[in-house]
Design a protein around this motif. Structure first.
Motif, mmCIF file in Angstrom:
data_model
loop_
_atom_site.group_PDB
_atom_site.id
_atom_site.type_symbol
_atom_site.label_atom_id
_atom_site.label_comp_id
_atom_site.label_asym_id
_atom_site.label_seq_id
_atom_site.Cartn_x
_atom_site.Cartn_y
_atom_site.Cartn_z
ATOM 1 N N GLY A 251 -27.301 -19.454 31.211
ATOM 2 C CA GLY A 251 -27.301 -20.735 30.530
ATOM 3 C C GLY A 251 -26.659 -21.849 31.331
ATOM 4 N N VAL A 252 -27.266 -23.018 31.305
ATOM 5 C CA VAL A 252 -26.711 -24.173 32.003
ATOM 6 C C VAL A 252 -25.359 -24.554 31.403
ATOM 7 N N ASP A 253 -25.315 -24.675 30.068
ATOM 8 C CA ASP A 253 -24.072 -25.096 29.423
ATOM 9 C C ASP A 253 -22.964 -24.073 29.627
ATOM 10 N N ALA A 254 -23.274 -22.784 29.428
ATOM 11 C CA ALA A 254 -22.266 -21.744 29.600
ATOM 12 C C ALA A 254 -21.737 -21.729 31.034
ATOM 13 N N SER A 255 -22.612 -21.943 31.998
ATOM 14 C CA SER A 255 -22.198 -21.933 33.401
ATOM 15 C C SER A 255 -21.337 -23.143 33.733
ATOM 16 N N VAL A 256 -21.690 -24.306 33.184
ATOM 17 C CA VAL A 256 -20.892 -25.518 33.423
ATOM 18 C C VAL A 256 -19.513 -25.381 32.788
ATOM 19 N N TYR A 257 -19.462 -24.840 31.568
ATOM 20 C CA TYR A 257 -18.162 -24.653 30.904
ATOM 21 C C TYR A 257 -17.262 -23.721 31.731
ATOM 22 N N ARG A 258 -17.854 -22.668 32.252
ATOM 23 C CA ARG A 258 -17.074 -21.728 33.054
ATOM 24 C C ARG A 258 -16.586 -22.390 34.338
ATOM 25 N N TYR A 259 -17.431 -23.219 34.931
ATOM 26 C CA TYR A 259 -17.043 -23.937 36.149
ATOM 27 C C TYR A 259 -15.864 -24.867 35.891
ATOM 28 N N ARG A 260 -15.939 -25.623 34.802
ATOM 29 C CA ARG A 260 -14.847 -26.552 34.490
ATOM 30 C C ARG A 260 -13.552 -25.796 34.193
ATOM 31 N N LEU A 261 -13.683 -24.619 33.594
ATOM 32 C CA LEU A 261 -12.490 -23.834 33.283
ATOM 33 C C LEU A 261 -11.797 -23.357 34.560
ATOM 34 N N VAL A 262 -12.526 -22.694 35.439
ATOM 35 C CA VAL A 262 -11.870 -22.135 36.624
ATOM 36 C C VAL A 262 -11.385 -23.246 37.558
ATOM 37 N N LYS A 263 -12.087 -24.368 37.572
ATOM 38 C CA LYS A 263 -11.651 -25.469 38.429
ATOM 39 C C LYS A 263 -10.317 -26.031 37.956
ATOM 40 N N PHE A 264 -10.172 -26.206 36.632
ATOM 41 C CA PHE A 264 -8.901 -26.742 36.145
ATOM 42 C C PHE A 264 -7.800 -25.693 36.230
ATOM 43 N N LEU A 265 -8.137 -24.435 36.028
ATOM 44 C CA LEU A 265 -7.123 -23.393 36.145
ATOM 45 C C LEU A 265 -6.588 -23.288 37.574
ATOM 46 N N ALA A 266 -7.411 -23.613 38.558
ATOM 47 C CA ALA A 266 -6.923 -23.655 39.941
ATOM 48 C C ALA A 266 -5.855 -24.733 40.080
ATOM 49 N N PHE A 267 -6.074 -25.861 39.413
ATOM 50 C CA PHE A 267 -5.084 -26.945 39.416
ATOM 51 C C PHE A 267 -3.806 -26.513 38.708
ATOM 52 N N VAL A 268 -3.954 -25.855 37.561
ATOM 53 C CA VAL A 268 -2.789 -25.404 36.799
ATOM 54 C C VAL A 268 -2.000 -24.377 37.595
ATOM 55 N N ALA A 269 -2.694 -23.429 38.225
ATOM 56 C CA ALA A 269 -2.010 -22.407 39.018
ATOM 57 C C ALA A 269 -1.237 -23.031 40.170
ATOM 58 N N ASP A 270 -1.790 -24.069 40.774
ATOM 59 C CA ASP A 270 -1.095 -24.768 41.855
ATOM 60 C C ASP A 270 0.184 -25.421 41.339
ATOM 61 N N GLU A 271 0.088 -26.058 40.175
ATOM 62 C CA GLU A 271 1.258 -26.722 39.606
ATOM 63 C C GLU A 271 2.342 -25.713 39.245
ATOM 64 N N LEU A 272 1.929 -24.541 38.782
ATOM 65 C CA LEU A 272 2.895 -23.505 38.399
ATOM 66 C C LEU A 272 3.308 -22.635 39.585
ATOM 67 N N GLN A 273 2.788 -22.985 40.767
ATOM 68 C CA GLN A 273 3.111 -22.277 42.012
ATOM 69 C C GLN A 273 2.706 -20.796 41.957
ATOM 70 N N GLU A 274 1.562 -20.554 41.336
ATOM 71 C CA GLU A 274 0.973 -19.217 41.305
ATOM 72 C C GLU A 274 -0.136 -19.178 42.363
ATOM 73 N N LYS A 275 0.248 -18.957 43.620
ATOM 74 C CA LYS A 275 -0.673 -19.109 44.740
ATOM 75 C C LYS A 275 -1.818 -18.096 44.715
ATOM 76 N N ALA A 276 -1.513 -16.852 44.373
ATOM 77 C CA ALA A 276 -2.578 -15.841 44.345
ATOM 78 C C ALA A 276 -3.622 -16.198 43.284
ATOM 79 N N MET A 277 -3.133 -16.615 42.111
ATOM 80 C CA MET A 277 -4.043 -17.027 41.048
ATOM 81 C C MET A 277 -4.854 -18.242 41.481
ATOM 82 N N GLN A 278 -4.189 -19.189 42.123
ATOM 83 C CA GLN A 278 -4.876 -20.395 42.573
ATOM 84 C C GLN A 278 -6.003 -20.058 43.546
#
Length: 713
Positions: free
Chosen positions: A449-476
């Motif tokens: 699905g286009v929508d399901a794939s876009v939602y997943r993309y936005r999730l992992v992209k922002f979680l990369a930002f959150v992991a960086d802020e929390l200094q979780e490098k492996a997660m990032q």
């Protein structure tokens, strides 16, 4: 007040009075359907006034809805005798009807106030307690978990109230008619003989009802006015649930002032926008729920005023984007926490959060990443991020393992309920009978699905930002790799050069389905498409023979063989029609996506955004229907703009139109801890927005003669 408007009462607890099709709105009490959690009751109670033992006919002459309270004035057939009612629901789930009797005549009057209700004869017998009675029930709808409920009916403001003798009786019309009650034929109102449960008859007749009541005799002197309170107090007690809410402030029992003290004040020269913003805050006020009961550990918000009076992931992402404008971030953060506090053992985020259990809950894809990012822009909080990031990581792994087992970077939808598009050729193109499913099967098919794939993309992209802020490098690093993989897969495999938009893929054949759906434009709001793809999508979106109807955007293209602006699907008009109606949930996302390309200088995208915004405002503000009552319905006729009044949903949280208004008409955005002037359309109206929250600070934002001013509040 126009006939198309309806009134809803709520107090921010777990109860709601917002009937889809009210028939007895101006009858004393709560005679129309009410919601207790996600269970609909046919009524809570009726209030009847007696004069000399006979029913006093009441005629509503005036009603006013203010500060969450419905006030109704009634005339009687006795000159000089008037009745006034104040009706509301408190924050601790009490259905309240304050009855005022006014005897301005020179004669004494023998009056009585009767609260009465009916219930089924099954389950635990009613318990009489002198001046009140209790009903204990395991309330349930379908196969949903039962809600352990105790309702105490009474008139608690002073001494004098007494229970009525309860009776079993066969049949009733369901209307608030005193003449249908067993007490009508009796010479006097009599209490039960002792404080004990009713003895059930044998056998119990299937059509029987139990009639229960509380009465208060009110002998009135000449010129006297008296007020008495009738209420039903809803409590939740059972396995895993012990909900003890605080009693509210007597001056603000329904929490209206407490809620609106946290609401930014919006005024605008375009009064249509004022009405829509006010309506969105009203929906938030009505549909919010507190934490502390069963699975609902944090404050959250329900989807709508129907059988969907339950927190749902399918609307939670939109609700977060609107609740973030409240000065108190507790509700917006609570919505996010509520779902990720209830992540299942395998990592799945449930779609519905039932108070008493999560057995058999369904799943629906949602834009959690976009919602989390929007919340963080205004109410950035490391504690919130730490509270949810690990569960979000579990959810991301569940998507990897269960919705993309082959590691393609694209995300599967496995039944027609997972994106809410049940009646749509988007899925029936795979198999014609898929729309006949009554429940959500675990897996009926697979489609990328286009929508399901876009939602997943936005999730992992922002979680990369959150992991960086929390200094979780492996997660990032894991999320950065996932972001790149998903982005490349969507851009390459879901793009259809021939149709000029993104289209779902059938993984069995590895071919695109060919169904042009409005969700195919969602990548516009991301950095996934290249400039050529953006231009092509904007061209297709703006074509009148594709998606640019008089009131866009229909959920499928006009050229689709299943397109039907009336919501007809295989000969039947459906409440959940996704084969051509204009859905506000989609329009919200498309306006957000067009704003993304407009702020980057795309002139045609800016033009389409302005037109789409204007059409959407016309549909939701009441303008097209000739009145001044905004209402955001689930979907609208794409050629006339008429709303889906036939589904009875007037308050819902599936769209974030308030967010769209501040972004598009306001022309500002909150980024990096500050308000930035960033117009995306021309000819923006003058407005004032007082109390915009950014962290623990407040700002006043004003546009006058095209210039934006931002000052501390």
């Amino acid at each position: 007040m126009p006939a198309t408007s309806k009134i809803a009462l709520g107090g921010g607890g777990f109860c709601l009075y917002a009937p889809r099709f009210p028939r007895h709105l101006l009858s004393p009490g709560f005679a129309d359907p009410c919601h207790v959690a996600d269970v609909e009751l046919p009524r809570m109670f009726v209030v009847t006034i007696l004069h000399d033992g006979d029913e006093l006919p009441l005629t509503a002459t005036k009603h006013e809805f203010k500060n969450g309270v419905l006030t109704v004035e009634y005339a009687t057939d006795i000159r000089g005798v008037k009745v006034r009612e104040e009706r509301y629901i408190t924050t601790d789930d009490r259905f309240v009807s304050n009855i005022t009797l006014d005897n301005s005549t020179k004669a004494e009057r023998e009056m009585a106030i009767v609260l009465w209700t009916t219930t089924d004869p099954e389950g635990e017998a009613p318990i009489f307690d002198g001046d009140s009675f209790k009903l204990r029930r395991q309330l349930k709808t379908g196969d949903r978990p039962a809600v352990p409920t105790e309702i105490v009916f009474g008139s608690p403001d002073s001494k004098g109230a007494r229970c009525l003798q309860g009776y079993f009786a066969e049949g009733d019309s369901g209307d608030p008619v005193w003449g249908e009650t067993p007490w009508f034929d009796r010479s006097d109102l009599t209490p039960p003989r002792a404080k004990k449960p009713m003895v059930k008859p044998s056998p119990i007749i299937d059509t029987a009802r139990v009639y229960l009541g509380v009465f208060r005799k009110c002998p009135m002197k000449a010129g006297e006015t008296v007020t008495h309170r009738q209420e039903a107090n809803v409590l939740f007690k059972g396995k895993g649930i012990t909900h003890r809410p605080r009693r509210p402030d007597p001056k603000d029992e329904n929490g209206y002032s407490a809620f609106y003290d946290k609401v930014p004040r919006f005024t605008c020269e375009d009064k249509r926008l004022e009405r829509i913003v006010a309506h969105r805050f009203e929906a938030m006020y009505l549909l919010r729920t507190p934490g502390g009961a069963g699975n609902l550990g944090s404050p959250t918000i329900c989807r709508a005023n129907t059988g969907e009076h339950v927190p749902m992931a399918s609307s939670a992402a939109a609700a977060i984007r609107e609740a973030r404008w409240l000065q108190d971030p507790a509700l917006a953060r609570g919505i996010l926490k509520s779902f990720f506090e209830n992540v299942k053992q395998n990592g799945m985020v449930p779609n519905r959060l039932h108070m008493a259990g999560l057995q058999g809950v369904d799943y629906e894809h949602a834009d959690w990443g976009g919602a989390f990012e929007a919340l963080d822009d205004i109410h950035s909080d490391r504690a919130t991020k730490r509270a949810v990031v690990m569960e979000m990581q579990r959810y991301s792994k569940w998507l990897d393992n269960n919705r993309d087992p082959e590691g393609s970077g694209l995300t599967d939808i496995v039944n027609v309920f997972e994106c809410g598009h049940r009646f749509s050729r988007r899925f029936s193109v795979l198999e014609d009978k898929l729309d006949k499913a009554d429940d959500a099967p675990e897996e009926a098919f697979r489609i990328k699905g286009v929508d399901a794939s876009v939602y997943r993309y936005r999730l992992v992209k922002f979680l990369a930002f959150v992991a960086d802020e929390l200094q979780e490098k492996a997660m990032q690093n894991r999320f950065i790799a996932a972001t790149e993989n998903i982005k490349a897969a969507i851009a390459k495999r879901l793009w259809d050069e021939k149709s000029g938009m993104f289209i779902d893929v059938d993984p069995r054949t590895r071919r695109k389905t060919g169904v042009k759906s409005a969700i195919g434009f969602l990548p516009l709001g991301t950095d996934i498409p290249n400039q050529k793809q953006i231009d092509a999508m904007i061209d297709v979106l703006g074509k009148k023979d594709e998606f640019w109807t008089p009131y866009p955007v229909p959920t499928v293209s006009v050229s689709d063989p299943s397109y039907d602006p009336l919501g007809q699907w295989k000969g039947t008009r459906r409440h959940e029609a996704w084969n051509g109606r204009t859905h506000m949930s989609i329009n919200s996302q498309l306006m957000d996506s067009l704003a993304y390309v407009a702020e980057r200088g795309h002139k045609k995208g800016r033009k389409l955004l302005k037109q789409l915004f204007e059409k959407t405002v016309s549909m939701c503000s009441g303008e097209l229907e000739g009145h001044e009552n905004a209402s955001v319905h689930a979907h609208y006729h794409p050629e006339t703009g008429r709303p889906s009044r036939y589904d009875g949903v007037d308050w819902s949280t599936g769209a974030f139109l308030m967010d769209n208004i501040f972004r598009v008409a306001g022309g500002f955005v909150v980024r990096f801890g500050e308000v930035q002037d960033d117009p995306v359309i021309d000819d923006m109206p003058d407005f004032k927005l007082h109390g915009v929250p950014i962290g623990n600070r407040r700002f006043n934002v004003e546009r006058k003669n095209g210039k934006l001013k931002v000052n501390p509040d």
